[in-house]
Design an enzyme around this catalytic site. Structure first.
Site, PDB file in Angstrom:
ATOM      1  N   ASN A  80     -16.274 -12.058  18.757  1.00  0.00           N
ATOM      2  CA  ASN A  80     -17.319 -12.567  19.515  1.00  0.00           C
ATOM      3  C   ASN A  80     -18.729 -11.366  18.600  1.00  0.00           C
ATOM      4  OD1 ASN A  80     -19.860 -13.201  20.199  1.00  0.00           O
ATOM      5  ND2 ASN A  80     -19.509 -13.288  22.410  1.00  0.00           N
TER       6      ASN A  80
ATOM      7  N   LYS B 184     -21.676 -11.754  19.164  1.00  0.00           N
ATOM      8  CA  LYS B 184     -23.561 -11.635  19.593  1.00  0.00           C
ATOM      9  C   LYS B 184     -23.359 -11.451  17.960  1.00  0.00           C
ATOM     10  CE  LYS B 184     -21.024  -9.566  23.305  1.00  0.00           C
ATOM     11  NZ  LYS B 184     -20.952  -9.470  24.280  1.00  0.00           N
TER      12      LYS B 184
ATOM     13  N   HIS C 109     -21.172 -18.305  27.686  1.00  0.00           N
ATOM     14  CA  HIS C 109     -20.404 -16.701  28.060  1.00  0.00           C
ATOM     15  C   HIS C 109     -21.576 -16.591  29.194  1.00  0.00           C
ATOM     16  CE1 HIS C 109     -21.244 -12.819  26.496  1.00  0.00           C
ATOM     17  NE2 HIS C 109     -19.685 -12.908  26.140  1.00  0.00           N
TER      18      HIS C 109
ATOM     19  N   GLU D 185     -23.549 -13.831  28.865  1.00  0.00           N
ATOM     20  CA  GLU D 185     -25.197 -13.377  28.565  1.00  0.00           C
ATOM     21  C   GLU D 185     -25.792 -14.997  28.748  1.00  0.00           C
ATOM     22  OE1 GLU D 185     -24.153 -11.228  24.879  1.00  0.00           O
ATOM     23  OE2 GLU D 185     -22.832 -10.146  26.649  1.00  0.00           O
TER      24      GLU D 185
ATOM     25  N   GLU E  64     -14.386 -13.264  31.376  1.00  0.00           N
ATOM     26  CA  GLU E  64     -14.939 -11.827  31.267  1.00  0.00           C
ATOM     27  C   GLU E  64     -15.851 -12.079  32.308  1.00  0.00           C
ATOM     28  OE1 GLU E  64     -15.776 -12.265  27.068  1.00  0.00           O
ATOM     29  OE2 GLU E  64     -17.421 -12.970  27.407  1.00  0.00           O
TER      30      GLU E  64
ATOM     31  N   GLY F  75     -19.175  -4.803  27.879  1.00  0.00           N
ATOM     32  CA  GLY F  75     -19.625  -3.735  27.067  1.00  0.00           C
ATOM     33  C   GLY F  75     -19.586  -2.553  27.599  1.00  0.00           C
TER      34      GLY F  75
ATOM     35  N   SER G 267     -14.496  -5.392  27.136  1.00  0.00           N
ATOM     36  CA  SER G 267     -14.328  -3.840  26.772  1.00  0.00           C
ATOM     37  C   SER G 267     -12.915  -4.097  26.124  1.00  0.00           C
ATOM     38  CB  SER G 267     -14.617  -3.174  27.636  1.00  0.00           C
ATOM     39  OG  SER G 267     -15.690  -3.132  28.006  1.00  0.00           O
TER      40      SER G 267
HETATM   41  P1  13P Z   1     -17.020  -6.240  24.423  1.00  0.00           P
HETATM   42  O1  13P Z   1     -15.779  -6.516  24.366  1.00  0.00           O
HETATM   43  O2  13P Z   1     -17.967  -5.371  23.839  1.00  0.00           O
HETATM   44  O3  13P Z   1     -16.851  -5.800  25.934  1.00  0.00           O
HETATM   45  O4  13P Z   1     -17.178  -7.567  25.181  1.00  0.00           O
HETATM   46  C1  13P Z   1     -17.161  -8.740  25.471  1.00  0.00           C
HETATM   47  C2  13P Z   1     -17.294 -10.150  25.004  1.00  0.00           C
HETATM   48  O5  13P Z   1     -18.948 -10.397  25.217  1.00  0.00           O
HETATM   49  C3  13P Z   1     -17.134 -11.378  24.157  1.00  0.00           C
HETATM   50  O6  13P Z   1     -17.987 -12.149  24.983  1.00  0.00           O
END
Ligand code: 13P
Length: 261
Positions: A12, A14, A102, A104, A174, A180, A220
């Site tokens: 992903n 983003k 997601h 976010e 997640e 992140g 992560s």
């Molecule tokens: P990270 O791997 O950067 O922690 O992000 C995870 C994520 O949100 C994937 O959708």
């Protein structure tokens, strides 16, 4: 039983990588991955919408065994929804997987469980596969509310789906506090939550659906941590953010089986 479910590694991106960067990335990744890797692991890429056409053309032209994915879509096929992207149009572009709900999207753009459920249905209506994201905040985690939250999210997204529809889906667990941040849920901790997700899928739909649905861990994930994660019996793959932006690191994640060999 994880052996019957094909592992799925998803990147992903983003809001990172424009379409020029995306083309370079995919060329490099496809060079790094071998036939054996792609026989064993399904790889999905989720670039920004503006890159989809370029990557789809590259995948088609070079017959790459990478699956095109989107990061989001709207629940309706068309209409007065300025700035939104139709699932019907994504399907026309050769998109196979769509990330839905997601954290976010839920936290920054106010997506509710109800809206997420409508998107799951819309994605499946167009023959694509939803990757349904669930996960708890740090506060919920510390208050011991993880399983309550996850069960509610699963129930809301799946309770109008048939057993057959649920079988083909992907869920991504997640934990929001691990996204992140460089903090991982320990593989054993993620296994406990993911086993609970599988139980909830059985309760909402059926045992065969819960045995077939693929469940990823995300938060992560790096090349150095994936092998331990993939050893857990209920974990079928990973949804990778930051580490999916570096083609060498992402290829090493896809190649996790070489580390355990
Ligand atoms: P990270 O791997 O950067 O922690 O992000 C995870 C994520 O949100 C994937 O959708």
């Amino acid at each position: 039983m994880a052996g019957e479910r094909t592992p799925i590694v998803s990147g992903n991106w983003k809001m990172n990588q424009n379409h020029f960067e995306a083309i370079q990335f995919v060329q490099k990744l496809s060079y790094l991955l071998q036939k054996d890797d792609l026989d064993a692991v399904e790889v999905t890429l989720h670039p920004p919408f503006t890159d989809l056409r370029s990557i789809q053309t590259l995948i088609d032209a070079d017959k790459l065994r990478l699956k095109l994915g989107a990061q989001n879509c709207h629940a309706e096929d068309r209409g007065a929804f300025t700035g939104e992207v139709s699932p019907a149009f994504l399907a026309k572009l050769g998109v196979h997987y769509v990330i839905v709900g997601h954290s976010e999207r839920r936290q920054l753009f106010g997506e509710t469980d109800e809206f997420v459920a409508r998107k799951v249905a819309a994605v499946q209506k167009h023959g694509m596969t939803p990757i349904l994201c669930v996960g708890e905040t740090l506060e919920e985690h510390e208050a011991g509310l993880t399983l309550d939250k996850i069960r509610r999210q699963i129930r809301s997204a799946l309770d109008k789906r048939t057993s057959e529809q649920v079988k083909s889906m992907v869920v991504a667990y997640e934990p929001i506090w691990a996204i992140g941040t460089g903090k991982n849920a320990l593989p054993g901790e993620a296994q406990v939550v993911i086993a609970a997700i599988r139980e909830e899928v059985a309760a909402v739909t059926s045992r065969p659906a819960s045995a077939a649905i693929r469940i990823q861990y995300g938060g992560s994930v790096k090349a150095g941590t994936i092998a331990d994660i993939m050893r857990q019996p209920d974990i079928d793959g990973v949804l990778v953010g930051g580490a999916s932006l570096d083609s060498t690191e992402f290829a090493r994640i896809v190649q996790y089986r070489r580390q355990s060999a």
